[in-house]
Design an enzyme around this catalytic site. Structure first.
Site, PDB file in Angstrom:
ATOM      1  N   ASP A 204      30.609   9.621  74.392  1.00 28.33           N
ATOM      2  CA  ASP A 204      31.118  10.981  74.552  1.00 28.33           C
ATOM      3  C   ASP A 204      32.022  11.067  75.781  1.00 28.33           C
ATOM      4  O   ASP A 204      32.998  11.811  75.788  1.00 28.33           O
ATOM      5  CB  ASP A 204      29.963  11.974  74.677  1.00 28.33           C
ATOM      6  CG  ASP A 204      29.209  12.114  73.357  1.00 28.33           C
ATOM      7  OD1 ASP A 204      29.867  12.198  72.308  1.00 28.33           O
ATOM      8  OD2 ASP A 204      27.961  12.112  73.381  1.00 28.33           O
ATOM      9  N   GLY A 205      31.698  10.274  76.809  1.00 25.87           N
ATOM     10  CA  GLY A 205      32.508  10.238  78.021  1.00 25.87           C
ATOM     11  C   GLY A 205      33.923   9.746  77.726  1.00 25.87           C
ATOM     12  O   GLY A 205      34.898  10.238  78.273  1.00 25.87           O
TER      13      GLY A 205
ATOM     14  N   ARG B 264      24.134  33.364  95.428  1.00 20.62           N
ATOM     15  CA  ARG B 264      23.996  32.462  96.573  1.00 20.62           C
ATOM     16  C   ARG B 264      23.278  31.206  96.090  1.00 20.62           C
ATOM     17  O   ARG B 264      22.252  31.310  95.418  1.00 20.62           O
ATOM     18  CB  ARG B 264      23.170  33.114  97.685  1.00 20.62           C
ATOM     19  CG  ARG B 264      23.933  34.125  98.495  1.00 20.62           C
ATOM     20  CD  ARG B 264      23.036  34.732  99.551  1.00 20.62           C
ATOM     21  NE  ARG B 264      23.756  35.666 100.403  1.00 20.62           N
ATOM     22  CZ  ARG B 264      24.047  36.917 100.063  1.00 20.62           C
ATOM     23  NH1 ARG B 264      23.692  37.394  98.889  1.00 20.62           N
ATOM     24  NH2 ARG B 264      24.711  37.694 100.904  1.00 20.62           N
TER      25      ARG B 264
ATOM     26  N   ASP C 136      23.956  26.636  95.218  1.00 27.56           N
ATOM     27  CA  ASP C 136      24.842  25.473  95.247  1.00 27.56           C
ATOM     28  C   ASP C 136      26.137  25.719  94.483  1.00 27.56           C
ATOM     29  O   ASP C 136      27.194  25.240  94.877  1.00 27.56           O
ATOM     30  CB  ASP C 136      24.136  24.255  94.626  1.00 27.56           C
ATOM     31  CG  ASP C 136      23.102  23.658  95.569  1.00 27.56           C
ATOM     32  OD1 ASP C 136      22.960  24.174  96.695  1.00 27.56           O
ATOM     33  OD2 ASP C 136      22.431  22.681  95.168  1.00 27.56           O
TER      34      ASP C 136
ATOM     35  N   ASN D 154      25.332  21.332  81.402  1.00 27.28           N
ATOM     36  CA  ASN D 154      24.684  22.626  81.159  1.00 27.28           C
ATOM     37  C   ASN D 154      23.205  22.483  80.804  1.00 27.28           C
ATOM     38  O   ASN D 154      22.367  23.255  81.259  1.00 27.28           O
ATOM     39  CB  ASN D 154      25.433  23.349  80.028  1.00 27.28           C
ATOM     40  CG  ASN D 154      24.706  24.574  79.518  1.00 27.28           C
ATOM     41  OD1 ASN D 154      24.721  25.618  80.157  1.00 27.28           O
ATOM     42  ND2 ASN D 154      24.043  24.452  78.377  1.00 27.28           N
ATOM     43  N   LYS D 155      22.904  21.465  80.000  1.00 30.17           N
ATOM     44  CA  LYS D 155      21.506  21.283  79.576  1.00 30.17           C
ATOM     45  C   LYS D 155      20.649  20.845  80.764  1.00 30.17           C
ATOM     46  O   LYS D 155      19.521  21.317  80.920  1.00 30.17           O
ATOM     47  CB  LYS D 155      21.407  20.277  78.435  1.00 30.17           C
ATOM     48  CG  LYS D 155      19.995  20.176  77.888  1.00 30.17           C
ATOM     49  CD  LYS D 155      19.897  19.261  76.706  1.00 30.17           C
ATOM     50  CE  LYS D 155      18.474  19.219  76.180  1.00 30.17           C
ATOM     51  NZ  LYS D 155      17.515  18.685  77.158  1.00 30.17           N
ATOM     52  N   SER D 156      21.190  19.969  81.601  1.00 27.35           N
ATOM     53  CA  SER D 156      20.438  19.536  82.796  1.00 27.35           C
ATOM     54  C   SER D 156      20.151  20.711  83.717  1.00 27.35           C
ATOM     55  O   SER D 156      19.179  20.689  84.473  1.00 27.35           O
ATOM     56  CB  SER D 156      21.234  18.496  83.586  1.00 27.35           C
ATOM     57  OG  SER D 156      21.624  17.439  82.771  1.00 27.35           O
TER      58      SER D 156
HETATM   59  P1  NAP Z   1      28.918  10.088  83.255  1.00 30.79           P
HETATM   60  O1  NAP Z   1      28.117  10.468  84.442  1.00 30.79           O
HETATM   61  O2  NAP Z   1      29.401   8.699  83.098  1.00 30.79           O
HETATM   62  O3  NAP Z   1      28.121  10.464  81.910  1.00 30.79           O
HETATM   63  C1  NAP Z   1      27.476  11.626  81.710  1.00 30.79           C
HETATM   64  C2  NAP Z   1      26.570  11.530  80.485  1.00 30.79           C
HETATM   65  O4  NAP Z   1      26.781  12.713  79.723  1.00 30.79           O
HETATM   66  C3  NAP Z   1      26.825  10.368  79.520  1.00 30.79           C
HETATM   67  O5  NAP Z   1      25.585   9.902  79.056  1.00 30.79           O
HETATM   68  C4  NAP Z   1      27.617  10.977  78.392  1.00 30.79           C
HETATM   69  O6  NAP Z   1      27.423  10.376  77.148  1.00 30.79           O
HETATM   70  C5  NAP Z   1      27.017  12.360  78.366  1.00 30.79           C
HETATM   71  N1  NAP Z   1      27.853  13.400  77.782  1.00 30.79           N
HETATM   72  C6  NAP Z   1      29.160  13.673  78.004  1.00 30.79           C
HETATM   73  N2  NAP Z   1      29.546  14.742  77.288  1.00 30.79           N
HETATM   74  C7  NAP Z   1      28.449  15.143  76.592  1.00 30.79           C
HETATM   75  C8  NAP Z   1      28.197  16.189  75.684  1.00 30.79           C
HETATM   76  N3  NAP Z   1      29.163  17.061  75.374  1.00 30.79           N
HETATM   77  N4  NAP Z   1      26.956  16.324  75.195  1.00 30.79           N
HETATM   78  C9  NAP Z   1      25.972  15.463  75.515  1.00 30.79           C
HETATM   79  N5  NAP Z   1      26.127  14.460  76.372  1.00 30.79           N
HETATM   80  C10 NAP Z   1      27.357  14.299  76.907  1.00 30.79           C
HETATM   81  O7  NAP Z   1      30.187  11.058  83.224  1.00 30.79           O
HETATM   82  P2  NAP Z   1      31.383  11.149  82.204  1.00 30.79           P
HETATM   83  O8  NAP Z   1      31.150  10.222  81.060  1.00 30.79           O
HETATM   84  O9  NAP Z   1      32.633  11.086  82.975  1.00 30.79           O
HETATM   85  O10 NAP Z   1      31.144  12.630  81.698  1.00 30.79           O
HETATM   86  C11 NAP Z   1      31.379  13.747  82.503  1.00 30.79           C
HETATM   87  C12 NAP Z   1      30.339  14.741  82.132  1.00 30.79           C
HETATM   88  O11 NAP Z   1      29.123  14.392  82.742  1.00 30.79           O
HETATM   89  C13 NAP Z   1      30.614  16.136  82.598  1.00 30.79           C
HETATM   90  O12 NAP Z   1      31.447  16.847  81.712  1.00 30.79           O
HETATM   91  C14 NAP Z   1      29.213  16.718  82.687  1.00 30.79           C
HETATM   92  O13 NAP Z   1      28.854  17.405  81.500  1.00 30.79           O
HETATM   93  C15 NAP Z   1      28.304  15.525  82.805  1.00 30.79           C
HETATM   94  N6  NAP Z   1      27.568  15.613  84.057  1.00 30.79           N
HETATM   95  C16 NAP Z   1      26.228  15.785  83.984  1.00 30.79           C
HETATM   96  C17 NAP Z   1      25.469  15.969  85.130  1.00 30.79           C
HETATM   97  C18 NAP Z   1      24.012  16.199  84.994  1.00 30.79           C
HETATM   98  O14 NAP Z   1      23.529  16.224  83.869  1.00 30.79           O
HETATM   99  N7  NAP Z   1      23.315  16.390  86.092  1.00 30.79           N
HETATM  100  C19 NAP Z   1      26.095  15.969  86.373  1.00 30.79           C
HETATM  101  C20 NAP Z   1      27.458  15.774  86.423  1.00 30.79           C
HETATM  102  C21 NAP Z   1      28.190  15.606  85.242  1.00 30.79           C
HETATM  103  P3  NAP Z   1      28.007   8.943  76.730  1.00 30.79           P
HETATM  104  O15 NAP Z   1      27.046   7.945  77.297  1.00 30.79           O
HETATM  105  O16 NAP Z   1      27.975   8.966  75.247  1.00 30.79           O
HETATM  106  O17 NAP Z   1      29.386   8.795  77.284  1.00 30.79           O
END
Ligand code: NAP
Ligand code: MN
Length: 278
Positions: free
Chosen positions: A56-57, A158, A160, A174-176
Site C-alpha cells: 500500500d505504501g 490542546r 500533540d 487514523n486506525k492507530s
Molecule cells: P511506512 O511506515 O513504511 O508504512 C506504514 C504502514 O501502513 C505499512 O504497513 C503500509 O502497508 C500501511 N498502509 C499504508 N496505507 C494504508 C492504508 N490505506 N490502509 C492500511 N494500511 C496502510 O510508511 P509509508 O509506506 O510511507 O506509508 C505512509 C503512511 O503510513 C501514512 O499515510 C500513514 O497512514 C501511515 N502512518 C502510520 C502511523 C501509525 O500507524 N502510527 C504513523 C505514521 C504514518 P504496506 O506494508 O502494504 O505498504
C-alpha cells in the site's frame, strides 16, 4: 483483436515497483509481456494505467507521482507479500492481471481524495492532495489550535496534533489513533485527535468525527512556532501557520475495476484479524 483505449491508440502502461526482489521479478515479467505486445505501450509519461508493485505504501508513492494526472490515470496494485488494501493482485497472480488488462474496457472504481490548503502568515498558500491523510503536529510544545467545522468554532484543541483522513486512509494512521474504519466508497473525512489534553481546564470532544463531503474543516494554530504537516508519506515543516483547510477534493483516485476485486471487509479481516479457527 487490438485493444485500444478511448483515444484509439494502444494503452499506455507505467510500471512502478519498489526494490524488493519479489517486486522486481513481477515488474520484469510485466515489462517482458507488454514490450512484445502491440496493444500496450510501456511509458512512464502520460500513462493510462499505472501498475504499482509493492504494498500500500508503494501505491501511495505511485499516487503522488501521478497526482497531477488523476483525471486520466487508472491505478492497479500488485502486492508482494500479504493482501494489501489497494492492491488487487498478489505476486503469483500476474498472469491473471495480464489477462484482465487485455479484457479491460476502461471501467473503474473511484475513491475520494483529500484537498489541503496551508496558509502562512506572509500570505503564501501551499496546496496538497492526500490519498491517506494529512496530519498537523507541533513537536517542540503543546499544539494549541482552534478546530472549525463548517464555520462552527467547535473546540480549542490542546495536544500533540490532529489527523484528517480519507476513507481509504481510515485503515492507516487514523486506525492507530483510534479512528473508525470507513468503507472507501463513502464520501466523508475523519478528524482524529493525536493525544489531546483533557482535564478540568482543557476540553476536546475526544472521539473521532466523520465529516460529510459538503463540510469544510479548518485548523487555526493559536501559537507561533514550527508546525509539522504530513501529507501521506511526505513531511514538511512550516513556520507561523495561520490556518490549514481540508475538504474532499473534486478529483478521485481511480482504480482499474477488476472482476478480481476482493471485498473491502475481507481485506480488513485479513489485515487486522486473520484466520479464525472456529
Ligand atoms: P511506512 O511506515 O513504511 O508504512 C506504514 C504502514 O501502513 C505499512 O504497513 C503500509 O502497508 C500501511 N498502509 C499504508 N496505507 C494504508 C492504508 N490505506 N490502509 C492500511 N494500511 C496502510 O510508511 P509509508 O509506506 O510511507 O506509508 C505512509 C503512511 O503510513 C501514512 O499515510 C500513514 O497512514 C501511515 N502512518 C502510520 C502511523 C501509525 O500507524 N502510527 C504513523 C505514521 C504514518 P504496506 O506494508 O502494504 O505498504
Ligand atoms: Mn504490507
Amino acid at each position: 483483436m487490438t485493444q485500444m483505449n478511448i483515444t484509439g491508440r494502444a494503452t499506455r502502461v507505467a510500471i512502478i515497483s519498489n526494490n524488493k526482489y519479489q517486486s522486481k521479478r513481477v515488474a520484469s515479467k510485466l515489462f517482458a509481456t507488454f514490450k512484445e505486445d502491440k496493444d500496450f505501450y510501456l511509458s512512464k509519461k502520460n500513462p493510462d494505467i499505472v501498475i504499482s508493485i509493492g504494498g500500500d505504501g508503494m501505491l501511495l508513492s505511485a499516487f503522488h507521482m501521478y497526482e497531477k494526472e488523476l483525471d486520466r490515470v487508472r491505478f492497479v496494485g500488485v502486492h508482494t507479500g500479504h493482501l494489501g488494501f489497494y492492491t488487487d493482485y498478489r505476486d503469483f497472480e500476474v498472469d491473471k492481471l495480464i489477462e484482465n488488462l487485455r479484457a479491460d474496457k476502461g471501467e473503474m472504481i473511484s475513491y475520494p481524495t483529500l484537498k489541503v490548503h496551508i496558509t502562512l502568515e506572509d500570505g503564501r498558500i501551499f496546496t496538497a492532495r492526500a490519498f491517506n491523510e494529512a496530519t498537523i503536529k507541533r513537536i517542540e510544545k503543546t499544539m494549541v489550535a482552534d478546530v472549525i467545522i463548517n464555520k462552527v468554532k467547535f473546540e480549542r484543541f490542546r495536544g500533540d496534533g490532529l489527523s484528517v483522513s480519507t476513507p481509504t486512509g481510515s485503515t492507516a494512521y487514523n486506525k492507530s489513533l483510534g479512528g473508525a474504519i470507513l468503507h472507501p466508497t463513502m464520501e466523508a473525512l475523519q478528524l482524529t485527535e493525536i493525544s489531546s489534553i483533557n482535564n478540568r481546564v482543557y476540553r476536546t470532544v475526544g472521539s473521532s468525527m466523520i465529516i460529510p463531503k459538503k463540510d469544510h474543516i479548518e485548523i487555526v494554530p493559536k501559537r507561533q512556532g514550527v508546525y509539522t504537516v504530513s501529507i501521506d508519506n511526505k513531511t514538511m515543516h512550516y513556520k507561523n501557520v495561520v490556518k490549514v483547510e481540508y475538504w474532499i477534493g473534486s478529483k478521485t483516485i481511480n482504480f482499474v475495476a477488476t472482476p478480481f476485486h476482493t471485498s473491502f471487509w475481507e481485506r480488513v479481516k485479513d489485515a487486522f484479524i486473520g484466520d479464525l479457527d472456529s
